[in-house]
Scaffold this motif. Sequence first.
Motif, mmCIF file in Angstrom:
data_model
loop_
_atom_site.group_PDB
_atom_site.id
_atom_site.type_symbol
_atom_site.label_atom_id
_atom_site.label_comp_id
_atom_site.label_asym_id
_atom_site.label_seq_id
_atom_site.Cartn_x
_atom_site.Cartn_y
_atom_site.Cartn_z
ATOM 1 N N PRO A 1 -19.823 -17.848 -18.260
ATOM 2 C CA PRO A 1 -18.761 -18.859 -18.295
ATOM 3 C C PRO A 1 -18.339 -19.191 -16.865
ATOM 4 C CG PRO A 1 -17.881 -16.699 -18.881
ATOM 5 C CD PRO A 1 -19.368 -16.538 -18.763
ATOM 6 N N PRO A 2 -17.759 -20.366 -16.620
ATOM 7 C CA PRO A 2 -17.272 -20.684 -15.273
ATOM 8 C C PRO A 2 -16.359 -19.572 -14.738
ATOM 9 C CG PRO A 2 -17.138 -22.615 -16.691
ATOM 10 C CD PRO A 2 -17.510 -21.464 -17.581
ATOM 11 N N ASP A 3 -16.458 -19.304 -13.442
ATOM 12 C CA ASP A 3 -15.747 -18.166 -12.847
ATOM 13 C C ASP A 3 -14.240 -18.201 -13.104
ATOM 14 O OD1 ASP A 3 -18.087 -17.099 -11.889
ATOM 15 O OD2 ASP A 3 -17.887 -17.943 -9.881
ATOM 16 N N HIS A 4 -13.671 -19.405 -13.140
ATOM 17 C CA HIS A 4 -12.214 -19.487 -13.276
ATOM 18 C C HIS A 4 -11.730 -19.135 -14.683
ATOM 19 C CE1 HIS A 4 -13.366 -23.470 -14.882
ATOM 20 N NE2 HIS A 4 -12.220 -23.397 -15.549
ATOM 21 N N ILE A 5 -12.648 -19.109 -15.651
ATOM 22 C CA ILE A 5 -12.270 -18.820 -17.036
ATOM 23 C C ILE A 5 -11.795 -17.381 -17.187
ATOM 24 C CG2 ILE A 5 -13.111 -18.637 -19.421
ATOM 25 C CD1 ILE A 5 -12.775 -21.498 -18.497
ATOM 26 N N LEU A 6 -12.529 -16.460 -16.579
ATOM 27 C CA LEU A 6 -12.212 -15.039 -16.696
ATOM 28 C C LEU A 6 -12.607 -14.362 -15.388
ATOM 29 C CD1 LEU A 6 -10.993 -13.358 -19.028
ATOM 30 C CD2 LEU A 6 -13.309 -12.720 -19.692
ATOM 31 N N PRO A 7 -11.809 -14.526 -14.337
ATOM 32 C CA PRO A 7 -12.167 -13.978 -13.028
ATOM 33 C C PRO A 7 -12.437 -12.472 -13.087
ATOM 34 C CG PRO A 7 -10.281 -15.459 -12.861
ATOM 35 C CD PRO A 7 -10.522 -15.249 -14.320
ATOM 36 N N GLY A 8 -13.550 -12.056 -12.501
ATOM 37 C CA GLY A 8 -13.922 -10.647 -12.483
ATOM 38 C C GLY A 8 -14.830 -10.227 -13.623
ATOM 39 N N PHE A 9 -14.977 -11.072 -14.633
ATOM 40 C CA PHE A 9 -15.782 -10.719 -15.807
ATOM 41 C C PHE A 9 -17.247 -10.507 -15.429
ATOM 42 C CE2 PHE A 9 -18.332 -12.360 -19.493
ATOM 43 C CZ PHE A 9 -18.069 -11.327 -20.382
ATOM 44 N N LYS A 10 -17.812 -11.461 -14.717
ATOM 45 C CA LYS A 10 -19.224 -11.374 -14.334
ATOM 46 C C LYS A 10 -19.482 -10.123 -13.502
ATOM 47 C CE LYS A 10 -22.630 -13.864 -11.485
ATOM 48 N NZ LYS A 10 -22.894 -15.130 -10.751
ATOM 49 N N GLU A 11 -18.674 -9.889 -12.500
ATOM 50 C CA GLU A 11 -18.879 -8.750 -11.601
ATOM 51 C C GLU A 11 -18.766 -7.425 -12.357
ATOM 52 O OE1 GLU A 11 -17.851 -12.350 -9.445
ATOM 53 O OE2 GLU A 11 -16.870 -11.300 -11.108
ATOM 54 N N SER A 12 -17.812 -7.337 -13.280
ATOM 55 C CA SER A 12 -17.636 -6.099 -14.043
ATOM 56 C C SER A 12 -18.810 -5.852 -14.981
ATOM 57 C CB SER A 12 -16.326 -6.159 -14.833
ATOM 58 O OG SER A 12 -15.214 -6.208 -13.964
ATOM 59 N N CYS A 13 -19.306 -6.900 -15.613
ATOM 60 C CA CYS A 13 -20.462 -6.753 -16.500
ATOM 61 C C CYS A 13 -21.684 -6.271 -15.726
ATOM 62 C CB CYS A 13 -20.774 -8.084 -17.188
ATOM 63 S SG CYS A 13 -19.594 -8.585 -18.466
ATOM 64 N N LEU A 14 -21.938 -6.888 -14.570
ATOM 65 C CA LEU A 14 -23.116 -6.521 -13.795
ATOM 66 C C LEU A 14 -23.000 -5.103 -13.237
ATOM 67 C CD1 LEU A 14 -23.810 -9.866 -11.914
ATOM 68 C CD2 LEU A 14 -25.156 -8.863 -13.774
ATOM 69 N N ALA A 15 -21.796 -4.701 -12.838
ATOM 70 C CA ALA A 15 -21.605 -3.337 -12.340
ATOM 71 C C ALA A 15 -21.850 -2.326 -13.459
ATOM 72 C CB ALA A 15 -20.201 -3.175 -11.775
ATOM 73 N N PHE A 16 -21.381 -2.621 -14.656
ATOM 74 C CA PHE A 16 -21.584 -1.713 -15.787
ATOM 75 C C PHE A 16 -23.064 -1.629 -16.138
ATOM 76 C CE2 PHE A 16 -21.070 -0.310 -20.273
ATOM 77 C CZ PHE A 16 -20.236 0.777 -20.058
ATOM 78 N N TYR A 17 -23.750 -2.754 -16.061
ATOM 79 C CA TYR A 17 -25.189 -2.818 -16.343
ATOM 80 C C TYR A 17 -25.975 -1.947 -15.367
ATOM 81 C CZ TYR A 17 -29.788 -5.163 -16.959
ATOM 82 O OH TYR A 17 -31.109 -5.448 -17.185
ATOM 83 N N TRP A 18 -25.738 -2.178 -14.059
ATOM 84 C CA TRP A 18 -26.569 -1.532 -13.036
ATOM 85 C C TRP A 18 -26.098 -0.130 -12.689
ATOM 86 C CZ3 TRP A 18 -31.227 -2.796 -11.795
ATOM 87 C CH2 TRP A 18 -31.643 -4.138 -11.870
#
Length: 330
Positions: A129-146
């Motif tokens: 989703p666009p970054d402004h929708i849920l700031p930090g969501f993408k980074e948290s998902c990728l950190a949990f993944y890796w």
Amino acid sequence: MSNNPIPIVDFAPFLDGSAKQQAADQLLGSFKSYGLVYITNFGIPAGEVQEMFDWSKRFFALPHETKMLAPRPDSGVHHRGYAFPDREKVSQVLDSGDSATEVDISLPSVKESFDIGREDDDLMPNIWPPDHILPGFKESCLAFYWKKCHEVEKNVLRALALGFGLEEEWLVRHHRMPDNGLRLQHYPSVALESVLTNKVARISNHTDFATLTILFQDNVGGLEAEDPNEPGRFLAVPSIPNSIIVNAADFLRRWSNDTIRSPMHGVRAPPDAVAKDGMLPDRYSIPYFCAADFSTVVDTIPGTWSADYPKKYEPVSVGEYVMKRLSDGY
């Protein structure tokens, strides 16, 4: 928990090296008997797991039209982004030698999901989703993944390799990319009566199809796995605090020459379901699907075949196998 026969393996002795072989043997033994196992002390603090559940709840609480700003494509093989309830078909593929037959399971599965992979995946790029929708969501998902799930995966693979009597990194070498998927899953509140009368399922019975699945689940319950000693009967697989469930999948079963089970499982109403106004509560889970590198062709795991117990399967391309199963399930 005394009625639950599925083993619980304390992974601390493997991680700290104090009893690696013992933990490895327990893990493989459970995979051979049940196809799944509970693991405690697996290396991720409980607070970090809860943080990922909190992100999941925030995402699924967004309006439908907002979640649809990151839609899963219609292709059937691009499992990234948001899939709304009933978007995904649950089917079961029955392997027999080198042939496979798809069996459609028509019972509707009431869930929504968001799928994530590695950022450098050209075959299935992530859809955010666009970054402004849920700031930090993408980074948290990728950190949990890796930083979290991928490390657990590698340690489980190391334990399995030792259980098979192989060099510790043998399976890890086939899982270097990694061609994996992290799925945030939400099962909306649903009428208990509709589940008990088989009008709907939270997710229909199925097997997973790659190497293994690491599952984080909340305490709502409802996960079931088929009893290997009584086909057609399903055992409750409730949440145990500070544990994960790891289950083998069809590719690992095939790879192991059928020495490992790939358990049929699904989500229904838990045996002690408490419904408010006749409705089951929302349920959240986070599976991490682990696959061998798509670019490789694998043969039967050494030690799982002999002159008396010959190989059942020909070498197979990981990518072709997994992509076919992804397409079948959509």
